[in-house]
Design an enzyme around this catalytic site. Structure first.
Site, PDB file in Angstrom:
ATOM      1  N   HIS A  52      26.186  47.337 -29.485  1.00  0.00           N
ATOM      2  CA  HIS A  52      25.672  45.969 -29.604  1.00  0.00           C
ATOM      3  C   HIS A  52      24.156  45.873 -29.452  1.00  0.00           C
ATOM      4  O   HIS A  52      23.637  44.854 -28.985  1.00  0.00           O
ATOM      5  CB  HIS A  52      26.350  45.051 -28.581  1.00  0.00           C
ATOM      6  CG  HIS A  52      27.838  45.217 -28.528  1.00  0.00           C
ATOM      7  ND1 HIS A  52      28.450  46.072 -27.629  1.00  0.00           N
ATOM      8  CD2 HIS A  52      28.828  44.679 -29.267  1.00  0.00           C
ATOM      9  CE1 HIS A  52      29.759  46.044 -27.827  1.00  0.00           C
ATOM     10  NE2 HIS A  52      30.018  45.210 -28.815  1.00  0.00           N
ATOM     11  N   CYS A  53      23.455  46.937 -29.826  1.00  0.00           N
ATOM     12  CA  CYS A  53      21.980  46.956 -29.761  1.00  0.00           C
ATOM     13  C   CYS A  53      21.471  46.694 -28.341  1.00  0.00           C
ATOM     14  O   CYS A  53      20.386  46.145 -28.164  1.00  0.00           O
ATOM     15  CB  CYS A  53      21.367  45.935 -30.734  1.00  0.00           C
ATOM     16  SG  CYS A  53      21.835  46.175 -32.445  1.00  0.00           S
ATOM     17  N   ALA A  54      22.252  47.066 -27.338  1.00  0.00           N
ATOM     18  CA  ALA A  54      21.864  46.843 -25.941  1.00  0.00           C
ATOM     19  C   ALA A  54      22.041  48.137 -25.149  1.00  0.00           C
ATOM     20  O   ALA A  54      22.922  48.243 -24.287  1.00  0.00           O
ATOM     21  CB  ALA A  54      22.691  45.718 -25.331  1.00  0.00           C
TER      22      ALA A  54
END
Length: 388
Positions: free
Chosen positions: A346-348
């Site tokens: 999740h791009c985190a």
């Protein structure tokens, strides 16, 4: 398909949004480029949207609302335009790569000093550590309003009070909260509020922007045509032109404006309550299922305040099933049950490292205004069947 990936983008748009985009495609030209009816029509579309966004986000000056392609571009413009050589920036482990990568770039290219406040096992920000990190040498604090992974929200007002006590600016990423929560930049203490149009605001992709507080000077990220002061060798100094080089996406802006109009007509609280009720229904349906692990603080879904005193969250529930890859679970949900979710990181990355889910990732279920209780029940049934 049951679409439960609204944290990435709201696929189902209100009909007024669709109508506004189609109408604009057939009627508007290039804003601020001449005085033809088509050009003036584009300028009117942009002006109305700017006024509407200023009111919606509590921005005192409509000309301090700047249009961008999305919150990623807005965050790049804000961070690159506010942080200089050798400055110090504090952020958190909750952030999306839209914040992290510009900060790493500033570190590598401008020698910027970075520190990140950690979170606990439930994904709650450690405010005491953040307060210890922020000092009188800190130029800026960058913080998300709501995690796109756990759904936990951050007490931005508390963060802003810490930052402002040391003279630091506050840049807020409102990607997950705009459109489903009250996001008032003055109440939050945000010096720059970045938002995207294609998620909770129910607008088209390729829309978004930032709201800038009075007295905050953001250097231009890009320069070029503006339709005004054409003989000047430098970008015009006034907002919003300073940060809006090139042709604006007036077709998309028309849809974004209509999305806000739809939310105002339905009622922001009604949107918020409906989405949270769906998240609560799903959470109650899957918690306690053998083999299912949930990530985040769900106190507000249980009628209690979270550990950091907040009684609100985003309509997101992320989980894993036993030791299965999140990609395999999401694929199973899609292929066998027709349910769209989002697996992976999740791009985190910092959040997943802190949660210990770098290898497995998580399966994220995110609920929107156009989802139904029946869809949620189908998702609960699918999770239970996979777990069994």
């Amino acid at each position: 398909m049951i679409y439960l990936d609204n944290a990435a983008t709201t696929m189902h748009k209100p009909q007024p949004v669709v109508d506004a985009v189609v109408r604009a495609l057939n009627t508007v030209g290039n804003a601020s480029r001449g005085a033809t009816e088509a050009s003036l029509a584009a300028s009117r579309v942009d002006y109305v949207a700017r006024e509407r966004l200023a009111k919606f986000f509590g921005c005192a000056e409509p000309d301090h609302v700047v249009f961008c392609n999305n919150s990623t571009e807005a965050l790049n413009i804000a961070l690159m335009g506010l942080v200089g050589e050798g400055d110090r920036v504090v952020s958190t482990d909750l952030e999306h790569n839209s914040v992290l990568r510009p900060l790493y770039r500033l570190r590598d290219e401008r020698g910027v000093l970075l520190d990140f406040a950690r979170m606990d096992e439930h994904g709650i920000l450690d405010y005491e550590e953040l307060e210890d990190l922020v000092d009188d040498q800190t130029r800026l604090v960058a913080v998300t309003h709501g995690s796109n992974v756990t759904g936990n929200m951050v007490d931005v007002r508390r963060v802003a009070d810490i930052a402002h006590a040391h003279g630091a600016l506050v840049v807020v990423d409102a990607s997950q909260t705009a459109g489903a929560h009250r996001v008032n930049m003055a109440e939050l203490g945000a010096d720059v509020l970045c938002f995207t149009g294609h998620k909770g605001l129910m607008g088209p992709q390729g829309t978004g922007g930032m709201c800038i507080a009075h007295g905050v000077e953001v250097r231009p990220f890009k320069v070029g045509g503006t339709g005004v002061q054409s003989f000047s060798e430098t970008q015009p100094a006034g907002y919003p032109t300073r940060l809006e080089a090139g042709t604006l996406n007036s077709h998309g802006i028309a849809g974004l404006s209509a999305g806000i109009g739809f939310i105002e007509e339905v009622g922001l609280k009604n949107v918020h309550d409906h989405e949270l009720e769906l998240a609560r229904r799903f959470y109650e349906g899957v918690r306690g299922v053998e083999g299912v692990r949930l990530y985040g603080d769900f106190g507000s879904l249980e009628g209690a305040r979270s550990a950091d005193g907040l009684d609100d969250r985003c309509a997101i529930v992320s989980l894993n099933i036993r030791d299965y890859s999140s990609a395999d679970v999401a694929d199973d949900l899609g292929q066998r049950f027709g349910i769209a979710t989002r697996p992976g990181a999740h791009c985190a990355p910092r959040l997943h490292r802190a949660m210990g889910t770098v290898e497995q990732g998580m399966v994220r279920f995110s609920f929107g205004y156009f989802n139904t209780k029946e869809e949620v029940d189908a998702a609960v049934k699918a999770v239970r069947e996979i777990a069994e």
